[in-house]
Each structure stands twice: as C-alpha cells, then as structure tokens.
Design an enzyme around this catalytic site. Structure first.
Site, PDB file in Angstrom:
ATOM      1  CG  ASN A   1      -1.629   1.256   1.503  1.00 10.66           C
ATOM      2  OD1 ASN A   1      -1.766   2.084   0.606  1.00 10.66           O
ATOM      3  ND2 ASN A   1      -2.118   1.446   2.730  1.00 10.66           N
TER       4      ASN A   1
ATOM      5  CE  LYS B   1       0.127   3.420   4.817  1.00 11.80           C
ATOM      6  NZ  LYS B   1       0.323   3.545   6.247  1.00 11.80           N
TER       7      LYS B   1
ATOM      8  CG  HIS C   1      -5.490   2.086   5.670  1.00 12.99           C
ATOM      9  ND1 HIS C   1      -4.977   3.096   6.446  1.00 12.99           N
ATOM     10  CD2 HIS C   1      -4.496   1.186   5.511  1.00 12.99           C
ATOM     11  CE1 HIS C   1      -3.713   2.801   6.740  1.00 12.99           C
ATOM     12  NE2 HIS C   1      -3.400   1.648   6.182  1.00 12.99           N
TER      13      HIS C   1
ATOM     14  CD  GLU D   1      -2.470   5.788   6.885  1.00 16.83           C
ATOM     15  OE1 GLU D   1      -2.554   5.798   5.646  1.00 16.83           O
ATOM     16  OE2 GLU D   1      -1.507   5.281   7.505  1.00 16.83           O
TER      17      GLU D   1
ATOM     18  CD  GLU E   1      -3.242  -2.337   7.827  1.00 11.46           C
ATOM     19  OE1 GLU E   1      -2.179  -2.607   7.272  1.00 11.46           O
ATOM     20  OE2 GLU E   1      -3.877  -1.302   7.600  1.00 11.46           O
TER      21      GLU E   1
ATOM     22  N   GLY F   1       3.061   2.580  10.636  1.00 16.79           N
ATOM     23  CA  GLY F   1       3.988   3.679  10.376  1.00 16.79           C
ATOM     24  C   GLY F   1       4.790   4.100  11.595  1.00 16.79           C
TER      25      GLY F   1
ATOM     26  CB  SER G   1       5.881  -1.481  11.732  1.00 14.89           C
ATOM     27  OG  SER G   1       5.511  -0.136  11.959  1.00 14.89           O
TER      28      SER G   1
HETATM   29  P1  PGA Z   1       3.194   0.506   7.563  1.00 13.71           P
HETATM   30  O1  PGA Z   1       1.699   0.681   7.047  1.00 13.71           O
HETATM   31  O2  PGA Z   1       3.708  -0.782   6.990  1.00 13.71           O
HETATM   32  O3  PGA Z   1       3.938   1.718   7.059  1.00 13.71           O
HETATM   33  O4  PGA Z   1       3.127   0.456   9.069  1.00 13.71           O
HETATM   34  C1  PGA Z   1       0.819  -0.401   6.965  1.00 13.71           C
HETATM   35  C2  PGA Z   1      -0.513   0.046   6.433  1.00 13.71           C
HETATM   36  O5  PGA Z   1      -0.926   1.145   6.770  1.00 13.71           O
HETATM   37  O6  PGA Z   1      -1.176  -0.670   5.657  1.00 13.71           O
END
Ligand code: PGA
Length: 254
Positions: free
Chosen positions: A10, A12, A96, A98, A168, A174, A214
């Site tokens: 992903n 983003k 997601h 976010e 998640e 992140g 992560s």
């Molecule tokens: P990340 O994001 O691997 O940067 O922690 C995962 C995600 O948001 O799908």
C-alpha cells in the site's frame, strides 16, 4: 485448508506516475519466480492506469486504496468502484485506519463501500484494528468485534467469498512498532472466530487475514509463521522494490 499468502503493498500518497513505473520495472524481475503467493501493489489513483498496463500478464495484481460507495454521482473528488473495475483493478483496500481516523469513515460507510466493491467484482481488503488507547483500556477484542459485525452486517457468506481481512493495529502503523507474532496471532484468531460465528466455520477457514503495521523484511518471517496470518499489508517497507520483494519472497532467501 490452505490459504494462499497475499503480499500486498500500500503506497499511500506516494509516487508519481514516473516513479511508479520505474518501481515496477525494478520490482517485476525481483519477484518473477514467486508464483505460489499472490502479490498486489496499490499505487495512488493517478498511477493506476499506467500500472494496469505494465502489470498485465505478470504475477502482480493491481489494488486501489479506497473507493466510493456509489457508482457515479455528485461526489467531488471521489472515485467509484465502477471506474476501478474498468482499469483492471483486482483488490480495493477499504476502511484503512487512515480512512477511519483521518477521514472519519464509519463502520456503516465501510459496509457501503464493501457492497459497492463486490457489485463490480472487486475484492475488498477490509481493514480492522484498535488504537493504542483502546488496547491499553483492554478493549481490543470489543473494537474488532464491532468493526466486523457492523462492517459485514447484512451480507451472506456467498456474498463475501472474495473478501480479504486485514488486522492492522493502529499503534503499529507507520510507527516502527510491530505487533509481536503472538499478539498478532491472538487478534487474527479472534477475528476468525467472529467470522465463524457470523458466517460459519467453512467460510471463516477460507478467508485470508493479512497482518499490517510496520512489516519489514526483518520481521515478516515470524509473523507469517503464525497459523492465522495469511499475508501482509505493507506500507512504508513497500515503497522500495528491494525491500518489498524481500517481504514478498520471505523465507526463500538462500
Ligand atoms: P506501515 O503501514 O507498513 O507503514 O506500518 C501499513 C498500512 O498502513 O497498511
């Protein structure tokens, strides 16, 4: 039951069309031998069209990061699942964290988006997960159960046969703080139990549950070894073709 790993990147809000094309040219040769696992890249909307062309007849499928719940209409700035299907998109990430926490998406909105995606033959990757405050308060399972029951209300097992779930934990996204394999496995097993309660055990056993938060080449092996973890949804570490290819091909290095 064997569930095929889905290794999903992903991106983003990263990468222009040119950057996305350059990535794919480097990435494809690195993963071309990987035919037992499904591989997905979700670029920004602006790069979907160009990547659809580059990924045609390869072992990498295209994903989108979001979609609207209507096919068309007066929704300035939105993209519909009908438009994504036309481009040859296979998966669409829905709900997601976010989207839930920055853009205020509710369980009801997420349910509408899942329905819309399915209507156009897209495979939804539905994201669930608790915040740090919810985990500290001991509410992780309550939150996961609510997100699943509300987000999947009104569907039948047959409707959802192409569903993918992604656990998640918001505190791991992140932040560099990955859930330990044991913490992740506990949450995945719980999600599968809720799916079994809702739709029966055959359905629950057939659905892939990805871990996200992560994931890196250094921690992917331990996570993927867990019984109920069937792949990864990778943000930051999917931005480099080298690091994402190591995640996709985990355990294969000599
Ligand atoms: P990340 O994001 O691997 O940067 O922690 C995962 C995600 O948001 O799908």
């Amino acid at each position: 039951m064997t569930r095929k790993y889905l290794m999903a990147g992903n991106w983003k809000m990263h990468k222009t069309v040119k950057e996305a094309q350059a990535y794919v040219e480097t990435f494809l040769p690195l993963v071309k031998e990987e035919t037992e696992r499904e591989i997905m890249l979700a670029p920004s909307f602006t790069a979907l069209y160009a990547l659809a062309d580059l990924l045609k007849d390869t072992n990498v499928v295209l994903g989108a990061q979001n979609c609207h719940w209507e096919d068309e209409g007066a929704f300035t700035g939105e993209v519909s699942p009908k438009m994504l299907a036309e481009l040859g998109v296979t998966y669409v990430i829905i709900g997601h964290s976010e989207r839930r926490h920055i853009f205020g998406e509710t369980d009801e909105v997420i349910r509408g988006k899942i329905e819309a995606a399915l209507r156009h033959g897209l495979r939804p990757i539905m994201c669930v997960g608790e915040t740090l405050d919810e985990r500290v308060a001991g509410d992780t399972m309550v939150v996961l159960e609510r997100q699943l029951r509300e987000g999947l209300k009104g569907f039948s097992a047959a409707d959802l046969k192409n569903l993918v779930l992604a656990y998640e934990p918001v505190w791991a996204i992140g932040t560099g703080k990955t859930a330990t394999p044991e913490i992740a496995q506990e949450a995945h097993a719980f999600c599968r139990k809720i799916l079994s309660d809702m739709f029966g055990d055959d359905f629950a056993q057939s659905i892939r549950i990805l871990y996200g938060g992560s994931v890196k080449p250094e921690n992917v092996v331990g996570l993927m070894a867990q019984t109920d973890i069937d792949g990864a949804l990778v943000g930051g570490a999917s931005l480099s073709p080298e690091s994402f290819s190591r995640i996709v091909c985990f355990g294969r290095e000599t």
